[in-house]
Scaffold this motif. Structure first.
Motif, PDB file in Angstrom:
ATOM      1  N   ILE B  76       0.873  -1.168   0.000  1.00  0.00           N
ATOM      2  CA  ILE B  76       0.000   0.000   0.000  1.00  0.00           C
ATOM      3  C   ILE B  76       0.912   1.220   0.000  1.00  0.00           C
ATOM      4  CG2 ILE B  76      -1.845   1.264   1.169  1.00  0.00           C
ATOM      5  CD1 ILE B  76      -2.599  -1.332   2.589  1.00  0.00           C
ATOM      6  N   THR B  77       0.834   2.018  -1.043  1.00  0.00           N
ATOM      7  CA  THR B  77       1.704   3.187  -1.126  1.00  0.00           C
ATOM      8  C   THR B  77       1.012   4.410  -0.543  1.00  0.00           C
ATOM      9  OG1 THR B  77       0.877   3.721  -3.328  1.00  0.00           O
ATOM     10  CG2 THR B  77       2.821   2.310  -3.204  1.00  0.00           C
ATOM     11  N   ALA B  78       1.834   5.349  -0.077  1.00  0.00           N
ATOM     12  CA  ALA B  78       1.335   6.627   0.455  1.00  0.00           C
ATOM     13  C   ALA B  78       0.168   6.393   1.407  1.00  0.00           C
ATOM     14  CB  ALA B  78       0.919   7.544  -0.692  1.00  0.00           C
ATOM     15  N   SER B  79       0.427   5.640   2.464  1.00  0.00           N
ATOM     16  CA  SER B  79      -0.661   5.205   3.353  1.00  0.00           C
ATOM     17  C   SER B  79      -1.386   6.382   4.000  1.00  0.00           C
ATOM     18  CB  SER B  79      -0.100   4.292   4.437  1.00  0.00           C
ATOM     19  OG  SER B  79       0.818   5.000   5.248  1.00  0.00           O
ATOM     20  N   ARG B  80      -2.639   6.115   4.337  1.00  0.00           N
ATOM     21  CA  ARG B  80      -3.502   7.104   4.987  1.00  0.00           C
ATOM     22  C   ARG B  80      -4.037   6.505   6.272  1.00  0.00           C
ATOM     23  NH1 ARG B  80      -7.036   7.807  -0.549  1.00  0.00           N
ATOM     24  NH2 ARG B  80      -5.378   8.685  -1.848  1.00  0.00           N
ATOM     25  N   ALA B  81      -4.451   7.345   7.194  1.00  0.00           N
ATOM     26  CA  ALA B  81      -5.015   6.850   8.454  1.00  0.00           C
ATOM     27  C   ALA B  81      -6.200   5.924   8.199  1.00  0.00           C
ATOM     28  CB  ALA B  81      -5.437   8.024   9.332  1.00  0.00           C
ATOM     29  N   ALA B  82      -6.947   6.203   7.124  1.00  0.00           N
ATOM     30  CA  ALA B  82      -8.115   5.387   6.798  1.00  0.00           C
ATOM     31  C   ALA B  82      -7.733   3.985   6.321  1.00  0.00           C
ATOM     32  CB  ALA B  82      -8.960   6.078   5.724  1.00  0.00           C
ATOM     33  N   ASP B  83      -6.455   3.740   6.056  1.00  0.00           N
ATOM     34  CA  ASP B  83      -6.011   2.400   5.665  1.00  0.00           C
ATOM     35  C   ASP B  83      -5.874   1.484   6.875  1.00  0.00           C
ATOM     36  OD1 ASP B  83      -3.724   3.804   3.200  1.00  0.00           O
ATOM     37  OD2 ASP B  83      -5.806   3.135   2.959  1.00  0.00           O
ATOM     38  N   THR B  84      -5.983   2.043   8.064  1.00  0.00           N
ATOM     39  CA  THR B  84      -5.891   1.234   9.285  1.00  0.00           C
ATOM     40  C   THR B  84      -6.968   0.155   9.262  1.00  0.00           C
ATOM     41  OG1 THR B  84      -4.928   3.002  10.622  1.00  0.00           O
ATOM     42  CG2 THR B  84      -6.132   1.268  11.796  1.00  0.00           C
ATOM     43  N   ALA B  85      -6.532  -1.108   9.320  1.00  0.00           N
ATOM     44  CA  ALA B  85      -7.438  -2.244   9.209  1.00  0.00           C
ATOM     45  C   ALA B  85      -6.604  -3.519   9.305  1.00  0.00           C
ATOM     46  CB  ALA B  85      -8.190  -2.214   7.878  1.00  0.00           C
ATOM     47  N   SER B  86      -7.280  -4.657   9.250  1.00  0.00           N
ATOM     48  CA  SER B  86      -6.586  -5.941   9.110  1.00  0.00           C
ATOM     49  C   SER B  86      -6.675  -6.385   7.665  1.00  0.00           C
ATOM     50  CB  SER B  86      -7.209  -6.992  10.027  1.00  0.00           C
ATOM     51  OG  SER B  86      -6.960  -6.686  11.379  1.00  0.00           O
ATOM     52  N   TYR B  87      -5.590  -6.949   7.179  1.00  0.00           N
ATOM     53  CA  TYR B  87      -5.516  -7.369   5.785  1.00  0.00           C
ATOM     54  C   TYR B  87      -5.268  -8.872   5.737  1.00  0.00           C
ATOM     55  CZ  TYR B  87      -5.427  -2.447   4.679  1.00  0.00           C
ATOM     56  OH  TYR B  87      -5.781  -1.123   4.564  1.00  0.00           O
ATOM     57  N   PHE B  88      -6.059  -9.565   4.923  1.00  0.00           N
ATOM     58  CA  PHE B  88      -5.986 -11.015   4.826  1.00  0.00           C
ATOM     59  C   PHE B  88      -5.746 -11.435   3.385  1.00  0.00           C
ATOM     60  CE2 PHE B  88      -7.550 -12.233   9.007  1.00  0.00           C
ATOM     61  CZ  PHE B  88      -8.228 -11.100   9.424  1.00  0.00           C
ATOM     62  N   CYS B  89      -4.904 -12.435   3.209  1.00  0.00           N
ATOM     63  CA  CYS B  89      -4.814 -13.065   1.900  1.00  0.00           C
ATOM     64  C   CYS B  89      -5.694 -14.310   1.917  1.00  0.00           C
ATOM     65  CB  CYS B  89      -3.379 -13.417   1.529  1.00  0.00           C
ATOM     66  SG  CYS B  89      -2.619 -14.737   2.505  1.00  0.00           S
ATOM     67  N   ALA B  90      -6.168 -14.691   0.762  1.00  0.00           N
ATOM     68  CA  ALA B  90      -7.026 -15.867   0.631  1.00  0.00           C
ATOM     69  C   ALA B  90      -6.659 -16.586  -0.651  1.00  0.00           C
ATOM     70  CB  ALA B  90      -8.497 -15.469   0.614  1.00  0.00           C
ATOM     71  N   THR B  91      -6.587 -17.897  -0.575  1.00  0.00           N
ATOM     72  CA  THR B  91      -6.195 -18.669  -1.749  1.00  0.00           C
ATOM     73  C   THR B  91      -7.312 -19.616  -2.170  1.00  0.00           C
ATOM     74  OG1 THR B  91      -5.134 -20.293  -0.298  1.00  0.00           O
ATOM     75  CG2 THR B  91      -3.731 -18.595  -1.265  1.00  0.00           C
ATOM     76  N   GLU B  92      -7.466 -19.698  -3.485  1.00  0.00           N
ATOM     77  CA  GLU B  92      -8.399 -20.657  -4.073  1.00  0.00           C
ATOM     78  C   GLU B  92      -7.555 -21.749  -4.709  1.00  0.00           C
ATOM     79  OE1 GLU B  92     -11.422 -19.008  -6.550  1.00  0.00           O
ATOM     80  OE2 GLU B  92     -11.774 -20.905  -7.582  1.00  0.00           O
ATOM     81  N   GLY B  93      -7.715 -22.972  -4.223  1.00  0.00           N
ATOM     82  CA  GLY B  93      -6.874 -24.066  -4.682  1.00  0.00           C
ATOM     83  C   GLY B  93      -7.231 -24.539  -6.076  1.00  0.00           C
ATOM     84  N   LYS B  94      -6.298 -25.275  -6.680  1.00  0.00           N
ATOM     85  CA  LYS B  94      -6.545 -25.832  -8.004  1.00  0.00           C
ATOM     86  C   LYS B  94      -7.541 -26.976  -7.938  1.00  0.00           C
ATOM     87  CE  LYS B  94      -2.402 -24.625 -10.604  1.00  0.00           C
ATOM     88  NZ  LYS B  94      -3.195 -23.847 -11.576  1.00  0.00           N
ATOM     89  N   THR B  95      -7.537 -27.708  -6.830  1.00  0.00           N
ATOM     90  CA  THR B  95      -8.479 -28.805  -6.668  1.00  0.00           C
ATOM     91  C   THR B  95      -9.536 -28.366  -5.668  1.00  0.00           C
ATOM     92  OG1 THR B  95      -7.168 -29.775  -4.891  1.00  0.00           O
ATOM     93  CG2 THR B  95      -6.717 -30.514  -7.127  1.00  0.00           C
ATOM     94  N   GLY B  96     -10.630 -29.068  -5.680  1.00  0.00           N
ATOM     95  CA  GLY B  96     -11.681 -28.711  -4.741  1.00  0.00           C
ATOM     96  C   GLY B  96     -12.704 -27.770  -5.352  1.00  0.00           C
ATOM     97  N   ALA B  97     -13.753 -27.544  -4.653  1.00  0.00           N
ATOM     98  CA  ALA B  97     -14.902 -26.835  -5.209  1.00  0.00           C
ATOM     99  C   ALA B  97     -14.834 -25.342  -4.953  1.00  0.00           C
ATOM    100  CB  ALA B  97     -16.167 -27.418  -4.625  1.00  0.00           C
ATOM    101  N   ASN B  98     -13.814 -24.695  -5.516  1.00  0.00           N
ATOM    102  CA  ASN B  98     -13.727 -23.236  -5.404  1.00  0.00           C
ATOM    103  C   ASN B  98     -13.742 -22.750  -3.974  1.00  0.00           C
ATOM    104  OD1 ASN B  98     -13.805 -22.896  -8.237  1.00  0.00           O
ATOM    105  ND2 ASN B  98     -15.992 -23.258  -8.178  1.00  0.00           N
ATOM    106  N   ASN B  99     -13.176 -23.526  -3.084  1.00  0.00           N
ATOM    107  CA  ASN B  99     -13.129 -23.086  -1.702  1.00  0.00           C
ATOM    108  C   ASN B  99     -12.043 -22.043  -1.537  1.00  0.00           C
ATOM    109  OD1 ASN B  99     -13.830 -22.992   0.935  1.00  0.00           O
ATOM    110  ND2 ASN B  99     -13.855 -25.209   1.188  1.00  0.00           N
ATOM    111  N   LEU B 100     -12.221 -21.188  -0.559  1.00  0.00           N
ATOM    112  CA  LEU B 100     -11.311 -20.069  -0.347  1.00  0.00           C
ATOM    113  C   LEU B 100     -10.796 -20.140   1.082  1.00  0.00           C
ATOM    114  CD1 LEU B 100     -10.557 -17.838  -2.352  1.00  0.00           C
ATOM    115  CD2 LEU B 100     -12.136 -16.342  -1.170  1.00  0.00           C
TER     116      LEU B 100
END
Lengths: 113, 112
Positions: B76-100
């Protein structure tokens, strides 16, 4: 509706009681997910519904947890004989067919005393 | 567990600085997504990068993906106070039913 709606937003219950949490997904979204988020933690996958297919229940932590989705729309997550470790925020999300992105509800915060 | 991991767990920066968060995952993926969560709210999708992409931009956000290392970063470039939050990554696997599957999150605090 315009977004994913969850109810109740807050639920306080006594240990041993059953609770039901409701999720109203975005109209037309075929996939529906339940996650659990303990305080300050990441999201733990619970269950996933896709259309009329059998749900993926692989994330349910015990047989006290169950979920159903009626008519391909509203879903109810039921926790029987609640324990204190069940205290968490339960998040529901939905996704339209062919899309990769989830839309989340605001969550239901469950506190088991 | 298929759950990914973010680091750092918490990051505190001054407004205007850049914030970098990293995500590692375990299985082969179709795509990786980043979500943001404000305190007491649900998650909001930020950006998606597919397994055949290496970098993607959206406004002040830049995401990279290295499938050989099974890792991604969110800048995140040039951060702002409003960027304060929790950030999560999520992966969708190659196998399985589009689970995240979601990571453990990075709590970002931007100090005005």
């Amino acid at each position: 509706g315009a977004g994913v709606s969850q109810s109740p937003s807050n639920k306080v219950t006594e240990k041993g009681k059953d609770v039901e949490l409701r999720c109203d997904p975005i109209s037309g979204h075929t996939a529906l997910y339940w996650y659990r988020q303990s305080l300050g933690q990441g999201l733990e996958f619970l269950i996933y519904f896709q259309g009329n297919s059998a749900p993926d229940k692989s994330g349910l932590p015990s047989d006290r947890f169950s979920a159903e989705r009626t008519g391909g729309s509203v879903s109810t997550l039921t926790i029987q004989r609640t324990q204190q470790e069940d205290s968490a925020v339960y998040l529901c999300a939905s996704r339209r067919s062919g899309a990769n992105v989830l839309t989340f509800g605001a969550g239901s915060r469950l506190t088991v005393l | 567990s298929q759950q990914g991991e973010e680091d750092p767990q918490a990051l505190s920066i001054q407004e205007g600085e850049n914030a970098t968060m990293n995500c590692s995952y375990k299985t082969s993926i179709n795509n990786l997504q980043w979500y943001r969560q404000n305190s007491g709210r649900g998650l909001v999708h930020l950006i998606l990068i597919r397994s055949n992409e290496r970098e993607k931009h959206s406004g002040r956000l830049r995401v990279t993906l290295d499938t050989s290392k099974k890792s991604s970063s969110l800048l995140i470039t040039a951060s702002r106070a409003a960027d304060t939050a929790s950030y999560f990554c999520a992966t969708e696997g190659k196998t399985g039913a589009n689970n995240l599957f979601f990571g453990t999150g990075t709590r970002l605090t931007v100090i005005p």
